[in-house]
Design an enzyme around this catalytic site. Structure first.
Site, short mmCIF file in Angstrom:
data_model
loop_
_atom_site.label_atom_id
_atom_site.label_comp_id
_atom_site.label_asym_id
_atom_site.label_seq_id
_atom_site.Cartn_x
_atom_site.Cartn_y
_atom_site.Cartn_z
N SER A 72 -0.60 15.87 -8.04
CA SER A 72 -2.18 15.56 -8.20
C SER A 72 -2.71 14.97 -6.98
O SER A 72 -2.07 14.94 -5.86
CB SER A 72 -2.28 14.90 -9.57
OG SER A 72 -1.98 15.75 -10.49
N GLY A 73 -3.81 14.28 -6.94
CA GLY A 73 -4.35 13.38 -5.82
C GLY A 73 -3.57 12.53 -5.06
O GLY A 73 -3.48 12.60 -4.07
N HIS A 74 -2.86 11.43 -5.82
CA HIS A 74 -2.07 10.71 -5.27
C HIS A 74 -0.90 11.35 -4.37
O HIS A 74 -0.43 10.83 -3.21
CB HIS A 74 -1.39 9.59 -6.26
CG HIS A 74 -0.75 8.46 -5.51
ND1 HIS A 74 -1.14 7.67 -4.48
CD2 HIS A 74 0.53 8.22 -5.87
CE1 HIS A 74 -0.23 6.83 -4.21
NE2 HIS A 74 1.03 7.19 -4.94
N ILE B 223 -10.69 -0.93 -6.87
CA ILE B 223 -11.45 -0.86 -5.73
C ILE B 223 -12.33 -1.88 -5.07
O ILE B 223 -13.20 -2.39 -6.15
CB ILE B 223 -11.83 0.59 -5.44
CG1 ILE B 223 -12.00 0.83 -3.92
CG2 ILE B 223 -13.09 0.79 -6.23
CD1 ILE B 223 -12.34 2.19 -3.57
N GLY C 221 -0.26 8.13 -9.80
CA GLY C 221 -1.18 7.23 -9.60
C GLY C 221 -1.05 6.21 -10.89
O GLY C 221 -1.37 4.83 -10.75
N HIS D 43 -0.64 -14.50 2.87
CA HIS D 43 0.61 -14.75 2.77
C HIS D 43 1.24 -15.61 1.36
O HIS D 43 0.34 -15.81 0.63
CB HIS D 43 0.63 -16.25 3.62
CG HIS D 43 -0.32 -17.52 3.32
ND1 HIS D 43 0.21 -18.45 2.40
CD2 HIS D 43 -1.69 -17.51 3.48
CE1 HIS D 43 -1.11 -19.10 2.05
NE2 HIS D 43 -1.89 -18.48 2.90
N HIS E 72 -0.74 -1.33 -8.89
CA HIS E 72 -1.54 -0.54 -7.94
C HIS E 72 -2.78 -1.50 -7.48
O HIS E 72 -3.43 -2.12 -8.01
CB HIS E 72 -2.15 0.58 -8.65
CG HIS E 72 -2.85 1.48 -7.72
ND1 HIS E 72 -3.53 2.52 -8.28
CD2 HIS E 72 -3.37 1.39 -6.47
CE1 HIS E 72 -4.10 3.40 -7.12
NE2 HIS E 72 -4.08 2.34 -6.29
#
Length: 197
Positions: free
Chosen positions: A7-9, A153, A58, A123, A132
């Site tokens: 699929s998309g990922h 996001i 995903g 760090h 994810h």
């Protein structure tokens, strides 16, 4: 190598694999209607011999389910050449790092993670298995992200925060306090709106 998930990922993962110099044999996908993706064939059964593979799904829970199912797999780790990555990074098998990512010193990233486009991990962060980190996420120093968590996001996490297992951090959320396991957090500042027990 093979990509498990068409699929998309899977499309993005294919381009990272190409940039890393891998020869993609095929996608593996259980959906019989998928025949070809990005000019690569889609097969519907896992070959009966040892294969190099990246799970290009995903969804964190589905990715873990495929791993737990087992198979004759050697898991590939993909680090896009246009990511800026510390030589002191520790990273687990089956993880993919997209273009534009910055990962600084002494970071530990687990197995089968997605570190997506333009994410910044500072760090001493720890990112556990099946996480994810979405595009444009910013993790300040010493952040801990538990197994299976999805950081949406553009979210930002201040230094020293601990986020538990299987959490959902909403798009654009600003995390300024610790988050318990199974929580869904949204907003600025981030507020817990649901806890899945």
């Amino acid at each position: 190598m093979y990509l498990y998930g068409a699929s998309g990922h899977g499309k993005v993962a294919a381009e990272v694999a190409e940039e890393c110099g891998y020869n993609i044999e095929a996608y593996i996908d259980e959906n019989p209607s998928k025949i070809k993706v990005l000019n690569y064939p889609v097969i519907h059964e896992i070959p009966p011999y040892n294969i190099e593979i990246l799970i290009s799904i995903g969804n964190n829970r589905l990715r873990k389910r495929v791993v737990n199912r087992g198979g004759l797999f050697s898991y590939v780790t993909l680090l896009h050449p246009k990511a800026v990555i510390s030589k002191r990074l520790k990273i687990g098998e089956g993880t993919i790092v997209m273009p534009g990512v910055t990962i600084n010193a002494a970071v530990k990233i687990g197995k089968h993670c997605i570190i997506n486009t333009n994410a910044s991990i500072d760090h001493d962060c720890t990112v556990e298995d099946f996480v994810h980190i979405s595009p444009n996420v910013a993790l300040a120093g010493n952040v801990y992200i538990g197994e299976g968590t999805h950081v949406g996001i553009g979210a930002s996490v201040i230094q020293g925060i601990e986020i538990g297992k299987w959490c959902t951090i909403g798009a654009g959320a600003v995390i300024i306090s610790d988050v318990p396991d199974g929580s869904t957090v949204v907003g600025n500042p981030g507020k817990i709106i649901k806890v899945k027990v």
